[in-house]
Design a protein around this motif. Structure first.
Motif, mmCIF file in Angstrom:
data_model
loop_
_atom_site.group_PDB
_atom_site.id
_atom_site.type_symbol
_atom_site.label_atom_id
_atom_site.label_comp_id
_atom_site.label_asym_id
_atom_site.label_seq_id
_atom_site.Cartn_x
_atom_site.Cartn_y
_atom_site.Cartn_z
ATOM 1 N N ARG A 126 0.841 -1.183 0.000
ATOM 2 C CA ARG A 126 0.000 0.000 0.000
ATOM 3 C C ARG A 126 0.895 1.259 0.000
ATOM 4 O O ARG A 126 0.647 2.225 -0.689
ATOM 5 C CB ARG A 126 -0.897 -0.012 1.234
ATOM 6 N N GLY A 127 1.974 1.149 0.792
ATOM 7 C CA GLY A 127 2.931 2.242 0.847
ATOM 8 C C GLY A 127 3.558 2.460 -0.517
ATOM 9 O O GLY A 127 3.682 3.595 -0.979
ATOM 10 N N ALA A 128 3.891 1.318 -1.171
ATOM 11 C CA ALA A 128 4.518 1.410 -2.497
ATOM 12 C C ALA A 128 3.557 2.052 -3.476
ATOM 13 O O ALA A 128 3.936 2.881 -4.306
ATOM 14 C CB ALA A 128 4.912 0.023 -2.976
ATOM 15 N N GLU A 129 2.259 1.627 -3.322
ATOM 16 C CA GLU A 129 1.235 2.183 -4.215
ATOM 17 C C GLU A 129 1.134 3.692 -4.026
ATOM 18 O O GLU A 129 1.099 4.459 -4.986
ATOM 19 C CB GLU A 129 -0.100 1.542 -3.846
ATOM 20 N N LYS A 130 1.134 4.082 -2.727
ATOM 21 C CA LYS A 130 1.035 5.514 -2.408
ATOM 22 C C LYS A 130 2.237 6.257 -2.969
ATOM 23 O O LYS A 130 2.110 7.332 -3.557
ATOM 24 C CB LYS A 130 0.983 5.729 -0.894
ATOM 25 N N ALA A 131 3.423 5.620 -2.789
ATOM 26 C CA ALA A 131 4.653 6.254 -3.264
ATOM 27 C C ALA A 131 4.608 6.428 -4.780
ATOM 28 O O ALA A 131 4.993 7.468 -5.309
ATOM 29 C CB ALA A 131 5.865 5.410 -2.879
ATOM 30 N N ALA A 132 4.077 5.371 -5.459
ATOM 31 C CA ALA A 132 4.002 5.441 -6.927
ATOM 32 C C ALA A 132 3.066 6.562 -7.355
ATOM 33 O O ALA A 132 3.370 7.332 -8.273
ATOM 34 C CB ALA A 132 3.520 4.111 -7.483
ATOM 35 N N ALA A 133 1.909 6.648 -6.629
ATOM 36 C CA ALA A 133 0.931 7.700 -6.966
ATOM 37 C C ALA A 133 1.531 9.069 -6.745
ATOM 38 O O ALA A 133 1.376 9.966 -7.574
ATOM 39 C CB ALA A 133 -0.318 7.527 -6.105
ATOM 40 N N LEU A 134 2.268 9.177 -5.625
ATOM 41 C CA LEU A 134 2.914 10.452 -5.313
ATOM 42 C C LEU A 134 3.939 10.802 -6.397
ATOM 43 O O LEU A 134 4.019 11.939 -6.863
ATOM 44 C CB LEU A 134 3.602 10.344 -3.951
ATOM 45 N N GLY A 135 4.699 9.753 -6.795
ATOM 46 C CA GLY A 135 5.706 9.932 -7.855
ATOM 47 C C GLY A 135 5.068 10.427 -9.132
ATOM 48 O O GLY A 135 5.565 11.354 -9.772
ATOM 49 N N ARG A 136 3.905 9.792 -9.477
ATOM 50 C CA ARG A 136 3.187 10.192 -10.699
ATOM 51 C C ARG A 136 2.775 11.652 -10.607
ATOM 52 O O ARG A 136 2.927 12.415 -11.556
ATOM 53 C CB ARG A 136 1.958 9.307 -10.906
ATOM 54 N N MET A 137 2.246 12.009 -9.393
ATOM 55 C CA MET A 137 1.798 13.396 -9.186
ATOM 56 C C MET A 137 2.948 14.374 -9.362
ATOM 57 O O MET A 137 2.822 15.390 -10.033
ATOM 58 C CB MET A 137 1.217 13.552 -7.786
ATOM 59 N N ILE A 138 4.103 14.003 -8.733
ATOM 60 C CA ILE A 138 5.265 14.898 -8.799
ATOM 61 C C ILE A 138 5.734 15.029 -10.237
ATOM 62 O O ILE A 138 5.994 16.131 -10.727
ATOM 63 C CB ILE A 138 6.406 14.393 -7.874
ATOM 64 N N ARG A 139 5.782 13.859 -10.943
ATOM 65 C CA ARG A 139 6.241 13.892 -12.349
ATOM 66 C C ARG A 139 5.334 14.792 -13.180
ATOM 67 O O ARG A 139 5.781 15.596 -13.980
ATOM 68 C CB ARG A 139 6.264 12.477 -12.927
ATOM 69 N N GLU A 140 4.040 14.633 -12.945
ATOM 70 C CA GLU A 140 3.056 15.424 -13.707
ATOM 71 C C GLU A 140 3.227 16.919 -13.420
ATOM 72 O O GLU A 140 3.192 17.747 -14.321
ATOM 73 C CB GLU A 140 1.647 14.942 -13.340
ATOM 74 N N LEU A 141 3.469 17.198 -12.093
ATOM 75 C CA LEU A 141 3.651 18.586 -11.665
ATOM 76 C C LEU A 141 4.896 19.184 -12.325
ATOM 77 O O LEU A 141 4.865 20.290 -12.869
ATOM 78 C CB LEU A 141 3.797 18.624 -10.145
ATOM 79 N N VAL A 142 5.999 18.386 -12.276
ATOM 80 C CA VAL A 142 7.266 18.856 -12.862
ATOM 81 C C VAL A 142 7.090 19.079 -14.362
ATOM 82 O O VAL A 142 7.516 20.103 -14.908
ATOM 83 C CB VAL A 142 8.403 17.843 -12.571
ATOM 84 N N ALA A 143 6.423 18.092 -15.018
ATOM 85 C CA ALA A 143 6.225 18.198 -16.472
ATOM 86 C C ALA A 143 5.392 19.430 -16.804
ATOM 87 O O ALA A 143 5.701 20.164 -17.750
ATOM 88 C CB ALA A 143 5.542 16.939 -16.992
ATOM 89 N N SER A 144 4.340 19.658 -15.969
ATOM 90 C CA SER A 144 3.475 20.803 -16.249
ATOM 91 C C SER A 144 4.233 22.114 -16.040
ATOM 92 O O SER A 144 4.081 23.053 -16.812
ATOM 93 C CB SER A 144 2.214 20.703 -15.394
ATOM 94 N N GLU A 145 5.095 22.145 -14.985
ATOM 95 C CA GLU A 145 5.913 23.342 -14.749
ATOM 96 C C GLU A 145 6.857 23.574 -15.923
ATOM 97 O O GLU A 145 7.045 24.692 -16.383
ATOM 98 C CB GLU A 145 6.736 23.188 -13.450
ATOM 99 N N ALA A 146 7.458 22.445 -16.398
ATOM 100 C CA ALA A 146 8.402 22.537 -17.524
ATOM 101 C C ALA A 146 7.688 23.067 -18.757
ATOM 102 O O ALA A 146 8.224 23.900 -19.487
ATOM 103 C CB ALA A 146 9.014 21.174 -17.804
ATOM 104 N N ARG A 147 6.428 22.569 -18.961
ATOM 105 C CA ARG A 147 5.654 23.034 -20.127
ATOM 106 C C ARG A 147 5.387 24.531 -20.021
ATOM 107 O O ARG A 147 5.555 25.269 -20.981
ATOM 108 C CB ARG A 147 4.334 22.265 -20.223
ATOM 109 N N LYS A 148 5.012 24.958 -18.776
ATOM 110 C CA LYS A 148 4.716 26.386 -18.554
ATOM 111 C C LYS A 148 5.958 27.226 -18.827
ATOM 112 O O LYS A 148 5.896 28.257 -19.476
ATOM 113 C CB LYS A 148 4.272 26.600 -17.099
#
Ligand SMILES: Nc1ncnc2c1ncn2[C@@H]1O[C@H](COP(=O)(O)OP(=O)(O)OP(=O)(O)O)[C@@H](O)[C@H]1O
Length: 190
Positions: free
Chosen positions: A41-63
């Motif tokens: 469950r922790g791994a799942e949470k970590a993966a979700a968090l990772g996805r969120m961070i990646r998406e955030l970073v990608a969106s910042e990079a796009r901006k």
């Protein structure tokens, strides 16, 4: 022991045995039941968090990329404006700097002398656009060179910004190791 008592004892034994059997089976089922590993469950949470961070970073990079594109366009526009303004200044206001090589070419190696004055000799020049100019080449007489040089600078800075129909227009100057000269509009017969 009497028969009914024996019967009750056997029944009770069977009932207890059955209950123990059922309880053991239930326990085994409980143990074997697939359960969610807290670590998973922790791994799942970590993966979700990772996805969120990646998406955030990608969106910042796009901006940032979009902003940089706009900035680049603005820089290009600013640069174009500066160049246009510099050309305008050169044409309207400030005297243009020429090299001695250019002046030698425009005067055809100082072949046509228009006259001579206190500063030096004046030659006719033809510019690449066909315009005629008068090039006043400064004397390199050492005893007057400092004074002449000062007057030369004054002429460039004042006449270069002065426009009057009765005043000859200073178009440019040359100040390098080989020559010091002032370039005026040509006042004679073409
Ligand atoms: N813009 C010009 N167009 C055509 N001919 C010119 C021009 N300027 C000078 N000349 C010619 O060159 C000669 C010398 O001019 P120059 O200005 O050097 O001497 P000046 O008038 O005695 O001034 P100064 O002694 O202050 O240098 C002039 O008499 C004229 O024949």
């Amino acid at each position: 022991m009497s028969a009914p008592v024996l019967l009750i004892a056997i029944s009770a034994g069977i009932a207890v045995g059955w209950s123990l059997y059922m309880y053991t089976k239930w326990l085994i089922m409980k143990v074997e039941e697939p359960r969610i590993d807290p670590e998973d469950r922790g791994a799942e949470k970590a993966a979700a968090l990772g996805r969120m961070i990646r998406e955030l970073v990608a969106s910042e990079a796009r901006k940032k990329a979009a902003a940089a594109e706009v900035e680049e366009e603005t820089d290009d526009d600013e640069e174009r404006m500066k160049v246009e303004m510099a050309i305008e200044n050169m044409q309207k206001e400030k005297p243009v700097r020429f090299s001695s090589k250019q002046l030698a070419a425009y005067t055809r190696n100082y072949s046509t002398k228009l006259g001579s004055g206190g500063f030096g000799e004046v030659y006719k020049a033809e510019f690449p656009n066909g315009a005629h100019m008068a090039v006043k080449v400064l004397n390199h007489n050492t005893s007057i060179s400092k004074r002449v040089e000062e007057q030369f600078m004054t002429e460039v800075s004042t006449l270069g910004r002065t426009y009057h129909r009765n005043l000859v227009r200073l178009y440019g100057f040359c100040h390098d190791a080989k020559a010091k000269a002032l370039v005026y509009e040509y006042m004679g017969v073409p």
